[in-house]
Design a protein around this motif. Structure first.
Motif, PDB file in Angstrom:
ATOM      1  N   THR A   1      -2.798  -2.852  14.321  1.00 34.31           N
ATOM      2  CA  THR A   1      -1.800  -2.000  13.650  1.00 34.31           C
ATOM      3  C   THR A   1      -1.357  -0.873  14.583  1.00 34.31           C
ATOM      4  O   THR A   1      -0.158  -0.569  14.702  1.00 34.31           O
TER       5      THR A   1
ATOM      6  N   THR B   1      -6.253   1.913   4.564  1.00 33.66           N
ATOM      7  CA  THR B   1      -4.982   1.729   3.836  1.00 33.66           C
ATOM      8  C   THR B   1      -4.474   3.065   3.312  1.00 33.66           C
ATOM      9  O   THR B   1      -3.308   3.431   3.508  1.00 33.66           O
TER      10      THR B   1
ATOM     11  N   VAL C   1       2.182   1.323   3.809  1.00 35.58           N
ATOM     12  CA  VAL C   1       0.896   0.633   3.974  1.00 35.58           C
ATOM     13  C   VAL C   1       0.365   0.307   2.588  1.00 35.58           C
ATOM     14  O   VAL C   1       0.364   1.180   1.704  1.00 35.58           O
TER      15      VAL C   1
END
Ligand SMILES: NC(=O)c1ccc[n+]([C@@H]2O[C@H](COP(=O)([O-])OP(=O)(O)OC[C@H]3O[C@@H](n4cnc5c(N)ncnc54)[C@H](OP(=O)(O)O)[C@@H]3O)[C@@H](O)[C@H]2O)c1
Length: 252
Positions: free
Chosen positions: A120, A163, A177
């Motif tokens: 990510t 998250t 997200v």
């Protein structure tokens, strides 16, 4: 309800060779998206890519050093960018405290936690350019105890923290997200964890008994939520973790 919103979107799905990842890749491709599936087994990836001409394969071990460069380079080459990154690949091993091995622990932490982090992070410029979305696939019940699965559950609890934290960190950059938290789903995850067919059958029976809806889910029932989180209609949602678990997560 579908429309053209996901047409030509660029989607990367780790663990896309089997199970929920395969169903997710196909569901996005059916919406007109271009999809890159990542996994270690070229055969499994080819099985997914063979389902739709818009799906491309990227063989890679996401836990290996430098894998994030290889995957992002492939996404640029094959898709032209990344609109949606699905962190879905998993290594799961069952062992109670007292019998936990260091190597398998390292593999779970590296695959389930560190790989999503560094992939990510490496993809951020592309995600920012696209005002994109990261979806972390987690698991139901990781806030409770699950005997034999302390390491797996801890990686998923950590992923949930990623998250929520990334949602806050990335909101100013226009990146959303989200998490999707499946309950028991009919995939080869048991076999991939080293269970034989009899042990998988026992596991599924136990799971079925604990799910309020009285059955295990199908990969497509999870994939639907992943695709819909990427739709423009979901654009005000970030930091959420969607339970797709037949009610398993709310049982006392
Ligand atoms: N099925 C369930 O009951 C269930 C329940 C709760 C949560 N989930 C979550 O759902 C997600 C998908 O699981 P699934 O059930 O679809 O399991 P699965 O069929 O075993 O899929 C996992 C995928 O991850 C890939 N993978 C594993 N290690 C990798 C690595 N180091 N590098 C790249 N790819 C790797 C595997 O492919 P290769 O072996 O070819 O690399 C495999 O295709 C996971 O995050 C899991 O935790 C599943």
């Amino acid at each position: 309800m579908t429309g053209d919103a996901l047409r030509d979107r660029s989607v990367v799905v780790t663990g896309g060779g089997t199970g929920i990842g395969r169903a997710t890749a196909l569901a996005f491709a059916d919406e007109g998206a271009r999809v890159l599936v990542v996994g270690r087994s070229a055969d499994r990836l080819a099985g997914t890519a063979g389902l739709h001409p818009a799906i491309r394969a990227c063989p890679a071990d996401i836990s290996a050093a430098g894998a994030e460069d290889l995957i992002v380079d492939a996404a640029v080459r094959e898709l032209g960018g990344i609109d949606v990154l699905v962190n879905n690949a998993v290594t799961m091993n069952s062992a109670p405290l007292g019998r936990i091995g260091r190597d398998i622990t390292r593999a779970q932490v590296e695959t389930n936690l560190l790989a999503p982090l560094f992939l990510t992070q490496r993809a951020l410029p592309l995600l920012e350019a696209a005002k994109g979305l990261v979806i972390n696939v987690t698991t139901a019940g990781n806030q409770r105890g699950w005997p034999g699965h302390s390491v797996y559950g801890a990686t998923k609890a950590g992923l949930d923290f990623f998250t929520r934290t990334w949602a806050l960190e990335l909101a100013p950059r226009g990146i959303r997200v989200a998490g999707v938290s499946p309950g028991p789903v009919e995939t080869p995850i048991g076999e991939h964890s080293g269970l034989d067919a009899a042990a998988v059958a026992v596991m599924r029976d136990r799971q079925r008994a604990r799910v309020p809806l009285g059955r295990v889910g199908q990969p497509e029932e999870v994939a639907w939520w992943l695709v819909n989180l990427a739709r423009p209609e979901a654009s005000f949602a970030t930091g959420l973790i969607v339970a797709v678990d037949g009610g398993a997560g709310i049982v006392f």
